[in-house]
Scaffold this active site. Sequence first.
Site, PDB file in Angstrom:
ATOM      1  CG  ASP A  46      -7.743  10.149  -1.381  1.00  0.00           C
ATOM      2  OD1 ASP A  46      -6.847   9.513  -1.958  1.00  0.00           O
ATOM      3  OD2 ASP A  46      -8.455  10.995  -1.962  1.00  0.00           O
ATOM      4  CB  SER A  47      -5.165   4.727  -1.265  1.00  0.00           C
ATOM      5  OG  SER A  47      -4.075   5.080  -0.430  1.00  0.00           O
ATOM      6  CG  ASP A  85      -4.305  12.190  -0.638  1.00  0.00           C
ATOM      7  OD1 ASP A  85      -3.796  13.085  -1.329  1.00  0.00           O
ATOM      8  OD2 ASP A  85      -4.297  10.992  -0.959  1.00  0.00           O
ATOM      9  CD  GLU A 117      -6.976  12.760  -6.462  1.00  0.00           C
ATOM     10  OE1 GLU A 117      -7.921  12.836  -7.277  1.00  0.00           O
ATOM     11  OE2 GLU A 117      -6.770  11.762  -5.749  1.00  0.00           O
ATOM     12  CD  GLU A 184      -2.725   7.100  -9.072  1.00  0.00           C
ATOM     13  OE1 GLU A 184      -2.812   8.034  -8.251  1.00  0.00           O
ATOM     14  OE2 GLU A 184      -3.344   6.022  -8.945  1.00  0.00           O
TER      15      GLU A 184
HETATM   16  O1  KIV Z   1      -4.154   8.011  -1.951  1.00  0.00           O
HETATM   17  C1  KIV Z   1      -3.060   7.547  -2.282  1.00  0.00           C
HETATM   18  O2  KIV Z   1      -2.571   6.543  -1.769  1.00  0.00           O
HETATM   19  C2  KIV Z   1      -2.348   8.242  -3.349  1.00  0.00           C
HETATM   20  C3  KIV Z   1      -1.185   7.526  -3.945  1.00  0.00           C
HETATM   21  C4  KIV Z   1      -1.641   6.413  -4.770  1.00  0.00           C
HETATM   22  C5  KIV Z   1      -0.294   8.458  -4.670  1.00  0.00           C
HETATM   23  O3  KIV Z   1      -2.725   9.302  -3.734  1.00  0.00           O
END
Ligand code: KIV
Length: 303
Positions: A46-47, A85, A117, A184
């Site tokens: 979700d980045s 995610d 998460e 993380e």
């Molecule tokens: O959303 C993402 O890219 C992540 C990574 C940073 C592990 O959760």
Amino acid sequence: MRKRLTITNMKKMKQERNAISVLTAYDYPSAKLAEEAGIDVILVGDSLGNVVLGYDTTIPVTIDDIVYHTRAVARGAQQTFIVADMPFMTYGIGRESTLRNAARIMQEGGAQAVKLEGGADMASDVAALVKAGIPVMGHIGLTPQSVHQLGGYKVQGKLDEEAERLINDAKALEQAGAFSIVLELVTESLAALISKELSIPVIGIGAGRYCDGQVLVYHDILQYSSPYFEKKFVKTYADIGTTIRNAIHTYVEEVKSAAFPSEQHVFSAPPAAVQSLYGGGSNNADKDNDVQADTAARGVHRS
Ligand code: KIV
């Protein structure tokens, strides 16, 4: 053609100390390039919200966003294990909606697993997903969806009680059936301890050298216009942001100076065919003259 990894392969990789490489990707070309480069696992993180959609946090990312981008990634990387995610508030708010949202990511998106998460608090959700046949990757330490709760993007686990909580969270996720966890932004010593204590692979990001694998964000390692590339834990392997910016700048200049298109980029046809393109008839010569006059007025000269 190589075969897609399985969660059993990944556990074996941990036992054999064969480090697992994970990279995020969000669309067809990034997934295709990552697969061609030999990445073990792609994470549709979700980045996405930060590096593709331009949000400040991951919080606005929706389940529709993730499903849409996962589908494109799945088309680009058909031999790679894809984890996607679960966005903010699409889990942990009721068993049925958690299962439905994970099902969308698998069925519509084409992912092989989901990531969520949270630690011990999420263990019952993880167990329900695993029971339903959905492989789950946990994510603890700095959990970006809780950034406001955590008070910013800070290294986690520095204090004894924080470290103890993270160890318990990791164990709870393993017990609930997670096949792997992301750790993380924690201290290297804590990450080493958690990796040693768990039998499932621990994938680190900003968690030092002793995890069972590493994950980084596509746009960070390539300096692809990312807001993150100056962070201590990121290593950049190429600067494609500068390459792309320079290339587009040259294109703009060449369009304005009429250096592009040049002769090699144009299609030519016998004069009769050109005339028929302009409709034939008695005033074709006038139309040809108009085209030539217009072309000359724009400063574009062709022989
Ligand atoms: O959303 C993402 O890219 C992540 C990574 C940073 C592990 O959760």
